[in-house]
Design a protein around this motif. Structure first.
Motif, PDB file in Angstrom:
ATOM      1  N   VAL A 349       0.870  -1.182   0.000  1.00  0.00           N
ATOM      2  CA  VAL A 349       0.000   0.000   0.000  1.00  0.00           C
ATOM      3  C   VAL A 349       0.903   1.226   0.000  1.00  0.00           C
ATOM      4  CG1 VAL A 349      -1.784   1.303   1.204  1.00  0.00           C
ATOM      5  CG2 VAL A 349      -1.810  -1.208   1.274  1.00  0.00           C
ATOM      6  N   THR A 350       0.749   2.074  -0.985  1.00  0.00           N
ATOM      7  CA  THR A 350       1.554   3.289  -1.102  1.00  0.00           C
ATOM      8  C   THR A 350       0.676   4.496  -0.795  1.00  0.00           C
ATOM      9  OG1 THR A 350       3.030   2.294  -2.749  1.00  0.00           O
ATOM     10  CG2 THR A 350       2.907   4.706  -2.688  1.00  0.00           C
ATOM     11  N   LEU A 351       1.077   5.257   0.232  1.00  0.00           N
ATOM     12  CA  LEU A 351       0.333   6.460   0.585  1.00  0.00           C
ATOM     13  C   LEU A 351       0.759   7.589  -0.357  1.00  0.00           C
ATOM     14  CD1 LEU A 351       0.480   6.376   4.499  1.00  0.00           C
ATOM     15  CD2 LEU A 351      -1.150   5.294   2.947  1.00  0.00           C
ATOM     16  N   VAL A 352      -0.191   8.120  -1.081  1.00  0.00           N
ATOM     17  CA  VAL A 352       0.094   9.111  -2.124  1.00  0.00           C
ATOM     18  C   VAL A 352      -0.483  10.456  -1.707  1.00  0.00           C
ATOM     19  CG1 VAL A 352      -0.208   9.715  -4.548  1.00  0.00           C
ATOM     20  CG2 VAL A 352       0.046   7.311  -3.887  1.00  0.00           C
ATOM     21  N   SER A 353       0.413  11.417  -1.510  1.00  0.00           N
ATOM     22  CA  SER A 353      -0.036  12.769  -1.163  1.00  0.00           C
ATOM     23  C   SER A 353      -0.025  13.650  -2.409  1.00  0.00           C
ATOM     24  CB  SER A 353       0.873  13.366  -0.082  1.00  0.00           C
ATOM     25  OG  SER A 353       2.153  13.640  -0.625  1.00  0.00           O
ATOM     26  N   GLU A 354      -0.341  14.931  -2.217  1.00  0.00           N
ATOM     27  CA  GLU A 354      -0.482  15.837  -3.359  1.00  0.00           C
ATOM     28  C   GLU A 354       0.840  16.052  -4.107  1.00  0.00           C
ATOM     29  OE1 GLU A 354       0.039  18.042   0.519  1.00  0.00           O
ATOM     30  OE2 GLU A 354      -1.214  16.403  -0.239  1.00  0.00           O
ATOM     31  N   ARG A 355       1.965  15.771  -3.471  1.00  0.00           N
ATOM     32  CA  ARG A 355       3.258  16.012  -4.113  1.00  0.00           C
ATOM     33  C   ARG A 355       3.847  14.767  -4.773  1.00  0.00           C
ATOM     34  NH1 ARG A 355       3.799  18.904   0.866  1.00  0.00           N
ATOM     35  NH2 ARG A 355       4.893  17.125   1.771  1.00  0.00           N
ATOM     36  N   ASP A 356       3.124  13.658  -4.759  1.00  0.00           N
ATOM     37  CA  ASP A 356       3.709  12.373  -5.156  1.00  0.00           C
ATOM     38  C   ASP A 356       3.306  11.873  -6.535  1.00  0.00           C
ATOM     39  OD1 ASP A 356       5.039  12.094  -2.712  1.00  0.00           O
ATOM     40  OD2 ASP A 356       3.289  11.178  -1.761  1.00  0.00           O
TER      41      ASP A 356
END
Length: 423
Positions: A349-356
């Motif tokens: 599971v990869t946590l994806v934020s607005e910068r990713d």
């Protein structure tokens, strides 16, 4: 398939491997042992867990046993844990022949290490930073044995040749015999341009490219992404760990910075998660204890920087969480490769934020597949169940880190280095 004795290893070594229930060589062992025994340099590409330590240890120990005098081989590796693990394997394989192995890594007493080196152990396993420190400060009596080594091994060579480690590695190379007076063995899970360029410097080199399958994500791996705003990522992380799908799974959480690893460990501990961590600012004994706890199941969650992404003998892991995305897509492959091993199923599971977004696109292009959205955690669940208590735990973790002066030692060392450079 050949046997070890047919590959040319010493009879005593064949018997020692058999006593450890290692009867048949793996692919990389079968490919690399004969050319190394024939005196060739070697670039060996193979994925983690393929048996590359024995691929260089067996021919080195075979040649050592013909003339067991002085330091026969130097093995350089990027992390302390890998150095200790390699040394243990050398000791186990060579136990019947009383092989002496010295581990030269940070976190241990310099004077004691200096005395060990003066006694000319048969093999030295070192991290480049600590070995460079000895070369600069411990005197000729300590390092003179290195001037006659017959073998140099660079394990995880792509990382050793990176710009951050290269200066220390260059210092280490200065005291070794010239390339035509020793055998140089490079082993890596990723053959980068820096590694490949070394092939052009020698006519007497055997190269085993990394098979395409070795750099692919495991077939049994399910890859997911979870959109999470950067300022509440820890709340989403907690909800993933507390979800029904993940609650009973062993998990590794990968982060990019030691500060983040320590903060998450303390936060999750306050939230009653059985957690431990592994990063470079931990004292050496704590790092070994943390790995021991995780292997024994006393901790079900390990928070780690990329020191845990390659090479380490870590037991079955069912879940890998990328709290931070790596800049290099190959590092993503190494991270998620800690699960779904030996045909078992695994989840990442990869946590994806607005910068990713760009990093995710690069990773998907690298692995050739798209991640699916992780639906076991919803925004509403994060708001209702996690946001408040995770925020409280985060604040408390920060206060604890300030009280314990976490990172202070690193700042002091950095100031000392700056002072030395200016002088």
């Amino acid at each position: 398939m050949s046997t070890f004795s047919q590959l040319g290893v010493a009879k005593w070594l064949d018997e020692s491997l058999a006593a450890m229930a290692i009867y048949k060589p793996s692919d990389i062992q079968q490919d690399c042992i004969p050319p190394i025994l024939a005196g060739k340099d070697c670039i060996g590409g193979a994925k983690t867990g393929s048996g590359k330590t024995i691929a260089f240890a067996a021919p080195m120990l075979t040649q050592w046993s013909k003339d067991p005098y002085g330091i026969c081989g130097l093995i350089i590796t990027p992390t302390r844990e890998l150095a200790i693990q390699i040394a243990e394997q050398f000791k186990a394989i060579g136990a019947n022949m009383n092989v002496k192995v010295s581990v030269i890594v940070g976190g241990n007493d310099m004077i004691k290490q200096s005395l060990e080196l003066e006694k000319r152990p048969h093999f030295v396993v070192a991290t480049p930073g600590r070995l460079a420190d000895h070369i600069k400060s411990s005197g000729e009596d300590t390092i003179c044995g290195l001037r006659r080594v017959k073998f140099l091994v660079l394990d995880e060579a792509d990382r050793l040749l990176s710009s951050s480690i290269a200066p220390d590695l260059a210092t280490c190379m200065e005291v070794l015999p010239p390339a035509n007076k020793r055998q140089t063995l490079l082993f890596t899970a990723t053959i980068t341009d820096a590694v490949r360029s070394l092939k052009d410097r020698s006519d007497n080199i055997y190269t085993r490219e990394v098979p395409e399958s070795a750099m692919a994500v495991p077939e049994q791996l399910e890859q997911y992404f979870l959109l999470s705003p950067s300022y509440v990522k820890q709340a989403y992380l907690y909800c993933v760990l507390d979800s029904e799908e993940a609650r009973d799974k062993t998990a590794i959480i990968f982060v990019n910075r030691t500060q983040t690893a320590e903060h998450i460990r303390r936060t999750l501990k306050l939230l009653d998660i059985k957690v431990t961590s592994l990063h470079s600012q931990m004292p050496q004994q704590e790092r070994l204890n943390a790995l021991g706890r995780f292997r024994a199941g006393a901790a079900t969650v390990l928070v780690a920087t990329d020191v845990a992404s390659r090479g380490l003998d870590i037991p079955e892991v069912e879940l890998v969480i990328n709290f931070d995305l790596p800049a290099d897509p190959d590092d993503y492959v190494h991270r998620v490769g800690r699960t779904a091993r030996a045909g078992r199923k695994g989840i990442s599971v990869t946590l994806v934020s607005e910068r990713d977004v760009e990093r995710v696109e690069n990773i998907e292009a690298r692995v050739g597949t798209k991640m699916s959205e992780y639906t076991a955690v919803s925004d509403r669940a994060v708001i209702d169940k996690a946001l408040k208590k995770v925020s409280v735990a985060k604040r408390q973790a920060v206060l604890e880190m300030d009280r314990d002066k976490f990172g202070e030692r690193k700042k002091i060392l950095s100031r000392k280095r700056d002072t030395v450079k200016k002088a």
